[in-house]
Design an enzyme around this catalytic site. Structure first.
Site, PDB file in Angstrom:
ATOM      1  N   TRP A 105      -6.459  13.535  -5.009  1.00  0.00           N
ATOM      2  CA  TRP A 105      -6.500  12.996  -6.374  1.00  0.00           C
ATOM      3  C   TRP A 105      -7.696  13.483  -7.161  1.00  0.00           C
ATOM      4  CZ3 TRP A 105      -1.963  11.904  -7.852  1.00  0.00           C
ATOM      5  CH2 TRP A 105      -1.037  11.416  -6.937  1.00  0.00           C
ATOM      6  N   ASP A 185     -12.378   7.109 -10.451  1.00  0.00           N
ATOM      7  CA  ASP A 185     -10.973   6.738 -10.297  1.00  0.00           C
ATOM      8  C   ASP A 185     -10.918   5.705  -9.169  1.00  0.00           C
ATOM      9  OD1 ASP A 185      -8.292   6.494  -9.630  1.00  0.00           O
ATOM     10  OD2 ASP A 185      -7.962   8.630  -9.236  1.00  0.00           O
ATOM     11  N   LYS A 209      -1.139  -0.508  -7.295  1.00  0.00           N
ATOM     12  CA  LYS A 209      -1.556  -0.641  -5.898  1.00  0.00           C
ATOM     13  C   LYS A 209      -2.138  -2.038  -5.658  1.00  0.00           C
ATOM     14  CE  LYS A 209      -2.129   4.172  -6.429  1.00  0.00           C
ATOM     15  NZ  LYS A 209      -1.117   4.706  -5.557  1.00  0.00           N
TER      16      LYS A 209
HETATM   17  N1  PMP Z   1      -5.493   8.383  -8.469  1.00  0.00           N
HETATM   18  C1  PMP Z   1      -5.244   7.857  -7.263  1.00  0.00           C
HETATM   19  C2  PMP Z   1      -6.386   7.506  -6.365  1.00  0.00           C
HETATM   20  C3  PMP Z   1      -3.911   7.676  -6.860  1.00  0.00           C
HETATM   21  O1  PMP Z   1      -3.651   7.160  -5.658  1.00  0.00           O
HETATM   22  C4  PMP Z   1      -2.863   8.015  -7.737  1.00  0.00           C
HETATM   23  C5  PMP Z   1      -1.414   7.785  -7.400  1.00  0.00           C
HETATM   24  N2  PMP Z   1      -1.078   7.534  -6.133  1.00  0.00           N
HETATM   25  C6  PMP Z   1      -3.190   8.570  -8.973  1.00  0.00           C
HETATM   26  C7  PMP Z   1      -4.509   8.721  -9.316  1.00  0.00           C
HETATM   27  C8  PMP Z   1      -2.125   8.996  -9.938  1.00  0.00           C
HETATM   28  O2  PMP Z   1      -1.559   7.873 -10.497  1.00  0.00           O
HETATM   29  P1  PMP Z   1      -0.214   7.915 -11.364  1.00  0.00           P
HETATM   30  O3  PMP Z   1       0.896   8.229 -10.440  1.00  0.00           O
HETATM   31  O4  PMP Z   1      -0.170   6.529 -11.916  1.00  0.00           O
HETATM   32  O5  PMP Z   1      -0.406   8.953 -12.406  1.00  0.00           O
END
Ligand code: PMP
Length: 378
Positions: A105, A185, A209
């Protein structure tokens, strides 16, 4: 009635049973209004109350200082991969940002930021899952801080992902940036423990989450960072515009905000972020203890100090995993009602996600199964 399925999914993930029941009860007629939140104007006084309550619960649970804005936006965590550089990379003339990359990520966020400025990958993601995790670990266990990570003092901000959902790598410290704005994040460990918001310029987290369902992303930003967006920043991603309109520049994800409100109330009624932290420590220790004491039957490729309390990835028998045995493990788990334990497609193996709504009993059921499975197949 109690559900018999236990959801260990990485997100969208399990919601507290009481939240689902409340949403069900109020689905057709919210607060005796004769309409659903799904049908309500985002500018109505009833929705305003929901929005304000969500914000004040968030402020209370995280002890957010007054000089921070809280916004509820669309576009997911990925939308913020773009919004962060679009709003903040222009804070300094050089248009540089430092990205600490520890998994999928943060790597994606860094790649997106490269569209808008110069990105310094402070902490490179290596090819292999294991070596990448080991590097973070070595740094943290030597008590190193980003000062030894050759940070650029003229960067507009330093970015990191507090919990890498795919790789199961979590920071147990806040990086020291020597005054440079820190961005995090926290999508997959938000409100799983207390956090000192005042150390950050910006925190964002997708809700699906730990704090609700998909559709809404929380952005907590220090006020002095507003108003620096690049000219090409889309207006819906412009923090100043959204902050000044109280997340109502355009139609917000109303129902997702309402669900988040219910989840925040549930967190508050269950003791807040400190209670969540205690519970999450207890749950994750239960699983890690089994892995550690399995004589190599269960292998977690992440080194101890940076093991995530939220997402526990593991393989069977070797670091590469015995895929046939892993399939047997997943099938057996499904028979016991334990679902979504398959590791992310990019890394394989097993992954147990233990977000706030996953109970100690749920975790104990997994622990019992892991012990039994090992006994049968060791
Ligand atoms: N950051 C993290 C730490 C994630 O786990 C995720 C999705 N699993 C995201 C960003 C991306 O999120 P989204 O699918 O809502 O764009």
């Amino acid at each position: 009635e109690q559900k018999s399925t236990i959801n260990f999914g990485a997100g969208p993930a399990k919601l507290p049973q009481s939240v689902l029941l409340q949403a069900q009860k109020e689905l057709l007629s919210y607060n005796s209004l004769g309409i659903s939140v799904l049908e309500m104007s985002h500018r109505s006084s009833d929705f305003s109350k929901i929005l304000n309550k969500t914000e004040s619960l968030m402020r209370e649970l995280l002890n957010i200082p007054d000089n921070y804005k809280v916004m509820f936006l669309q576009g997911g965590g990925s939308g913020q991969f773009s919004a962060v550089p679009l709003n903040l990379i222009g804070l300094k003339e050089d248009r540089c940002a430092d990205y600490l990359v520890t998994g999928t990520w943060s790597a994606k966020a860094a790649k997106e930021a490269e569209k808008y400025g110069k990105v310094n990958i402070v902490h490179p993601k290596l090819n292999s899952y294991t070596s990448e995790c080991t590097i973070l670990c070595r740094l943290s266990s030597r008590n190193s801080r980003p000062s030894s990570w050759t940070l650029n003092p003229s960067a507009s901000y330093v970015y990191y992902c507090c919990n890498e959902t795919v790789h199961g790598v979590e920071y147990n410290f806040i990086p020291e940036t020597n005054g440079v704005v820190l961005v995090s994040d926290m999508s997959s460990n938000f409100l799983s423990r207390p956090v000192d918001v005042s150390k950050f310029g910006l925190i964002f987290a997708g809700a699906q989450k730990n704090v609700g369902c998909a559709g809404v992303t929380v952005v907590i930003v220090r006020e002095d960072l507003l108003g620096h967006a690049l000219k090409e920043c889309p207006i819906v991603l412009d923090y100043k515009v959204q902050a000044e309109s109280n997340s109502l520049y355009n139609t917000p994800p109303c129902f997702s905000i309402y669900i988040m409100c219910l989840v925040l109330e549930w967190i508050k009624n269950n003791g807040g972020s400190i209670a969540m932290e205690n519970l999450n420590n207890q749950k994750s220790s239960l699983i890690y203890d089994i892995i550690n004491n399995s004589d190599g039957f269960y292998v977690c490729p992440v080194d101890q100090p940076c093991r995530s309390r939220m997402n526990i990835p593991f393989r069977l028998k070797t670091e590469e995993g015995d895929e046939a045995l892993e399939k047997q493990f997943l099938d057996g788990a499904a028979k016991r009602g334990m679902i979504s334990l398959k590791g992310h497609r990019s890394v394989g193996g097993i992954r147990a996600s233990l977000y706030n709504a996953v109970t100690l009993e749920d975790t104990e059921a997994l622990a019992t199964y892991m012990k039994e499975f090992k006994k049968q197949h060791m």
